[in-house]
Structure formats: structure tokens, C-alpha cells
Design a protein around this motif. Structure first.
Motif, PDB file in Angstrom:
ATOM      1  N   PRO A 114       0.799  -1.229   0.000  1.00 55.55           N
ATOM      2  CA  PRO A 114       0.000   0.000   0.000  1.00 55.55           C
ATOM      3  C   PRO A 114       0.830   1.277   0.000  1.00 55.55           C
ATOM      4  N   GLY A 115       2.160   1.171   0.059  1.00 56.92           N
ATOM      5  CA  GLY A 115       3.004   2.358   0.010  1.00 56.92           C
ATOM      6  C   GLY A 115       3.326   2.948   1.356  1.00 56.92           C
ATOM      7  N   LEU A 116       2.980   2.242   2.441  1.00 52.82           N
ATOM      8  CA  LEU A 116       3.276   2.700   3.790  1.00 52.82           C
ATOM      9  C   LEU A 116       4.503   1.963   4.326  1.00 52.82           C
ATOM     10  N   PRO A 117       5.202   2.537   5.317  1.00 45.64           N
ATOM     11  CA  PRO A 117       6.425   1.903   5.826  1.00 45.64           C
ATOM     12  C   PRO A 117       6.237   0.441   6.203  1.00 45.64           C
ATOM     13  N   VAL A 118       7.219  -0.391   5.840  1.00 43.37           N
ATOM     14  CA  VAL A 118       7.230  -1.815   6.184  1.00 43.37           C
ATOM     15  C   VAL A 118       8.248  -2.014   7.298  1.00 43.37           C
ATOM     16  N   TRP A 119       7.800  -2.556   8.426  1.00 42.39           N
ATOM     17  CA  TRP A 119       8.636  -2.676   9.615  1.00 42.39           C
ATOM     18  C   TRP A 119       9.192  -4.074   9.836  1.00 42.39           C
ATOM     19  N   SER A 120       8.652  -5.088   9.173  1.00 38.57           N
ATOM     20  CA  SER A 120       9.068  -6.459   9.474  1.00 38.57           C
ATOM     21  C   SER A 120       8.930  -7.341   8.240  1.00 38.57           C
ATOM     22  N   VAL A 121       9.782  -8.372   8.176  1.00 40.78           N
ATOM     23  CA  VAL A 121       9.757  -9.313   7.063  1.00 40.78           C
ATOM     24  C   VAL A 121      10.287 -10.651   7.555  1.00 40.78           C
ATOM     25  N   ALA A 122       9.710 -11.742   7.055  1.00 44.00           N
ATOM     26  CA  ALA A 122      10.157 -13.092   7.433  1.00 44.00           C
ATOM     27  C   ALA A 122       9.846 -14.042   6.286  1.00 44.00           C
ATOM     28  N   TRP A 123      10.660 -15.092   6.166  1.00 42.51           N
ATOM     29  CA  TRP A 123      10.454 -16.115   5.134  1.00 42.51           C
ATOM     30  C   TRP A 123       9.715 -17.306   5.734  1.00 42.51           C
ATOM     31  N   ALA A 124       8.889 -17.942   4.930  1.00 42.24           N
ATOM     32  CA  ALA A 124       8.300 -19.219   5.319  1.00 42.24           C
ATOM     33  C   ALA A 124       9.404 -20.263   5.427  1.00 42.24           C
ATOM     34  N   ALA A 125       9.155 -21.286   6.241  1.00 45.03           N
ATOM     35  CA  ALA A 125      10.186 -22.294   6.487  1.00 45.03           C
ATOM     36  C   ALA A 125      10.590 -23.033   5.226  1.00 45.03           C
ATOM     37  N   ASP A 126       9.667 -23.155   4.246  1.00 45.61           N
ATOM     38  CA  ASP A 126      10.015 -23.857   3.007  1.00 45.61           C
ATOM     39  C   ASP A 126      10.599 -22.935   1.944  1.00 45.61           C
ATOM     40  N   GLY A 127      10.714 -21.638   2.231  1.00 44.22           N
ATOM     41  CA  GLY A 127      11.298 -20.685   1.302  1.00 44.22           C
ATOM     42  C   GLY A 127      10.401 -20.295   0.143  1.00 44.22           C
ATOM     43  N   ALA A 128       9.163 -20.803   0.116  1.00 42.47           N
ATOM     44  CA  ALA A 128       8.289 -20.550  -1.024  1.00 42.47           C
ATOM     45  C   ALA A 128       7.544 -19.222  -0.928  1.00 42.47           C
ATOM     46  N   SER A 129       7.488 -18.630   0.247  1.00 42.98           N
ATOM     47  CA  SER A 129       6.766 -17.375   0.417  1.00 42.98           C
ATOM     48  C   SER A 129       7.436 -16.517   1.474  1.00 42.98           C
ATOM     49  N   LEU A 130       7.060 -15.241   1.487  1.00 40.40           N
ATOM     50  CA  LEU A 130       7.537 -14.296   2.492  1.00 40.40           C
ATOM     51  C   LEU A 130       6.331 -13.666   3.169  1.00 40.40           C
ATOM     52  N   TRP A 131       6.579 -13.164   4.383  1.00 39.24           N
ATOM     53  CA  TRP A 131       5.571 -12.435   5.141  1.00 39.24           C
ATOM     54  C   TRP A 131       6.101 -11.036   5.421  1.00 39.24           C
ATOM     55  N   THR A 132       5.227 -10.056   5.367  1.00 41.91           N
ATOM     56  CA  THR A 132       5.616  -8.690   5.707  1.00 41.91           C
ATOM     57  C   THR A 132       4.568  -8.079   6.631  1.00 41.91           C
ATOM     58  N   GLY A 133       5.006  -7.099   7.411  1.00 38.85           N
ATOM     59  CA  GLY A 133       4.094  -6.359   8.277  1.00 38.85           C
ATOM     60  C   GLY A 133       4.579  -4.935   8.386  1.00 38.85           C
TER      61      GLY A 133
END
Length: 413
Positions: free
Chosen positions: A261-280
Motif C-alpha cells: 500500500p506504500g506505507l512503511p514496512v517494519w518487518s519481514v520473514a520467510w516461510a520455512a520452506d522458502g516458497a513465500s515471504l511475510w511482511t508487516g
């Protein structure tokens, strides 16, 4: 305490920016933020299974531990260890830090923590060894990582990357691996003893065990979070510019830019299988991305916009979007990470009944006026109100600042 998640929990969002993420081996996700809450999500992230509210202040860091356990740390200076099925209280609380704990890193049976008290600590989770207190930074220690050879590395506000070999003695002076001259915010260990570090100027740097350094400009705004893929071949850098860039470690070639959405991203993590990422981030939501394509695995719209009365400054309302993650305009709005802004002009800071302020704001020596609010967004909360929980952000464009102030004067009456 822990709440079981009702059906409506599928729509659960934080009451402030999502500051930290951790992914368990079974795919479950934990998110935490400025609203003092930890939300536990089912694998896939589509349903919240519980909410933990225990820390007295913002939750700054999370770390997945062996056996399905979880570590959390926050503004209260405490590190909490949670069992796989948490109850109202943590299984164990690690004490000793005298300031907010901003970073955590787990390796084997050890947990390292970085604090704004100027130290890092290394905890033996089995309880069989004394806590190591690592001192050497001048100011806040913002991040910590454990290298593959056991070396504990830290990054600080003083712009230095420091390290302590495994098995060192109490009071041992650290190694200075690099000095960058600008605050460092994020640190992660990569295979082969390489450390990735990101800081205020938006540059991603890789520092090898031999001191060799490679760098790439990951964005124009500060990097505030880094995460390495499970195989160590890619690294994701999240920043205040509102996007996440994903880089190949070997070549430092840009693979993807994750546009939200264009707002600051404070956190990021990878799924254990490396197939996806998570952001917050500032939009208060946890989002999932396809690691192969860089495309979102779900909607990317921001939080529902607060209803703005007709006739208010439209440009000011747009600038206010970054504030709306933590502050409501209406006194009757649900609790958020920051106090509501209704009636703010003419009110002395730290005096809104029912809200727990940081120590600095609670002293209440500033009355909020157009001039003092303008000063806050010109010099920054960290300068005007040192020690505040408010994220460090400024409005450098004079026209946008005037628009924001016009909007606030009308919207908070």
C-alpha cells in the motif's frame, strides 16, 4: 492473556504498526507490534488462532525457538519465552536489560538480545550457563545476529558492527567489524560467516568473515528489517519507503520488489520452506508474498480509511495516512497503539486519561499547538521527545506539513 480466535478473527489486524514477525517450522506465523499484542496465526496466515497481551509496551522482536516455542521482547525491557500452546503467562521471563529490547536472534540452545540500554545479552536457554553481557556500543543496540561460527554480532545507533567470539569472558572487548557513520537498524546472519546489515541511508551491506564488504542501494529510505531465505541464497530488505526488495546474495542482483500500500514496512520473514515471504508494517496487516514471482498472495489494499468529514483538506488527509496506523481522530474509536487525537490542540502532552504514555511524554512539558506539532514533524519525535514510542518520521515537504496541520486543526475539534 491468550484469547481463542472466533470466526471473525480471520479479519484480525493490529492496532498499530506490525513491528516483528516469526515463522514456526509448521508454518504458523506470529506477529507483534506497537499495540502491545502478539497475534498467533494458523499456517497460511488466513486465520488468527489467538492473541497474547502480556508485554507492558510495544513488542519489538520475535524469534522462533526449538520445539515450537516462541521468544518475544519489547519496550518493557523483558524477554518472554512462550510454550507451543501459550497460556496467559509466559513459561519463563528473562530479566536484566534496563531499556527496550529491540532485537532477538536464536541459535541452537542460545538466545541473543539487543537493547537500547547499550548492551546485548546471550542467554543459555537450558539454564546451564551464566548470562553473557556484551558491552561496547555507544548508545542503542538495535539488532543482533549469531554467525555460523558462533560469533555474536550486533549493530547499533553508533553506526558500528561489533562482534564477540563464542566462549568469550565477561567484560571482553568486542571486535569492531565495520564502522559506517550512520545508525544501523537491522542485522541477519548468512551462510559462510557473512553478515547482512541495513541502516539509515537505505544501503544493504554484506560483510564477510574476512572483512570484505559488498553493498547495494536497496532504497532511498532507511532499512528497518532484514530476513534471509532458509537456504541463505536470498535476502529481503524492508524499509520506511513502503516496499520490500529481494536480492540474490551471491550477485546482489535485485530479484523482486514487493509493492504494497506504500506505507512503511517494519518487518519481514520467510516461510520455512522458502516458497513465500511475510511482511508487516504501518498498515497494521500481515501480508504473504510468492517468493518465486514477488506477487502478493492476497489483497494489498491498506486498512479501511477512516471516514473524513466533508470539506477537510484532502492533501492533509493523504499525509495523515501514515499517522492513522496508530492514532484515531475520534475519542470513541477502539484502542490503538497511540492515543486518539481528538482535542489535541491546547492539550499538554502525556495527559490524555486512560492512555499509558512513555516516560518522556508523561512528563508533559509541551502543549500541543500548530507550532509544536509542526516542530515534532520537522525535527522528528526522537529529537523533540527523546524516549518516545512514536516511530521516527518527519514531513520534510513544507507544503505537505502545512496541509497536515490544516487537516488536524479541523479534524480533531
Amino acid at each position: 492473556m491468550l484469547f481463542s480466535a472466533p470466526a471473525a478473527a480471520q479479519e484480525a489486524v493490529h492496532g498499530g504498526p506490525v513491528r516483528a514477525l516469526a515463522v514456526a517450522p509448521d508454518g504458523g506465523v506470529a506477529s507483534a507490534g506497537f499495540d502491545q499484542a502478539i497475534i498467533l496465526w494458523e499456517p497460511g496466515g488466513q486465520r488468527a488462532r489467538g492473541v497474547l497481551r502480556w508485554h507492558q509496551g510495544a513488542v519489538n522482536a520475535l524469534a522462533a525457538l526449538p520445539g515450537g516455542m516462541l521468544a518475544s521482547s519489547g519496550e518493557d525491557g523483558l524477554v518472554a519465552l512462550w510454550p507451543p500452546r501459550p497460556g496467559p503467562e509466559p513459561l519463563r521471563v528473562l530479566t536484566g536489560h534496563r531499556g527496550p529490547v529491540a532485537g532477538l536472534a536464536a541459535a541452537g540452545g542460545r538466545l541473543a538480545s539487543a537493547s537500547w540500554d547499550g548492551t546485548a545479552r546471550v542467554w543459555d536457554l537450558s539454564g546451564g550457563a551464566p548470562v553473557r553481557v556484551l558491552e561496547g556500543h555507544q548508545g542503542h543496540v538495535n539488532a543482533v545476529a549469531v554467525r555460523s561460527d558462533g560469533l555474536v554480532a550486533t549493530a547499533g545507533f553508533d553506526g558500528t558492527l561489533r562482534a564477540w567470539p563464542e566462549g568469550g569472558t565477561a567484560g571482553e572487548a568486542p571486535l569492531t567489524l565495520a564502522e559506517f557513520g550512520l545508525p544501523l537498524n537491522a542485522l541477519v546472519a548468512l551462510p559462510g560467516g557473512v553478515l547482512a546489515v541495513g541502516g539509515a541511508e537505505g544501503e544493504l551491506r554484506l560483510v564477510g568473515p574476512d572483512g570484505r564488504m559488498r553493498a547495494v542501494q536497496a532504497g532511498a529510505r532507511p532499512i528497518v528489517a532484514l530476513a534471509a531465505s532458509p537456504d541463505g541464497t536470498q535476502i529481503a530488505a524492508a524499509g520506511l519507503g513502503g516496499s520490500v526488495t529481494v536480492w540474490e546474495v551471491e550477485s546482489l542482483r535485485l530479484r523482486h520488489t514487493l509493492e504494497g500500500p506504500g506505507l512503511p514496512v517494519w518487518s519481514v520473514a520467510w516461510a520455512a520452506d522458502g516458497a513465500s515471504l511475510w511482511t508487516g508494517g504501518t498498515d497494521r496487516r500481515v501480508r504473504r508474498w510468492n517468493a518465486a514471482t514477488g506477487r502478493p498472495m492476497g489483497p494489498v489494499e491498506g486498512p479501511a480509511a477512516e471516514t473524513i468529514p466533508a470539506g477537510l483538506h484532502p492533501q492533509g488527509a493523504q499525509v495523515f495516512r501514515a499517522c492513522a496506523a496508530c492514532h484515531a481522530l475520534d475519542a470513541a474509536a477502539p484502542p490503538m497503539a497511540g492515543p486518539h487525537l481528538h482535542g489535541i490542540f491546547g492539550r499538554r502532552m502525556g495527559t490524555l486519561p486512560g492512555y499509558t504514555y512513555s516516560e518522556r511524554l508523561a512528563r508533559g512539558d509541551i502543549t500541543w499547538t500548530r507550532e509544536t506539532v509542526g516542530d515534532l514533524f520537522t525535527r522528528g519525535p526522537d529529537v523533540v521527545t527523546p524516549g518516545t514510542r512514536m516511530p521516527i518520521q518527519t514531513v520534510g515537504n513544507a507544503e505537505e506539513l502545512d496541509a497536515l496541520l490544516d487537516f488536524l486543526e479541523a479534524a480533531t475539534r
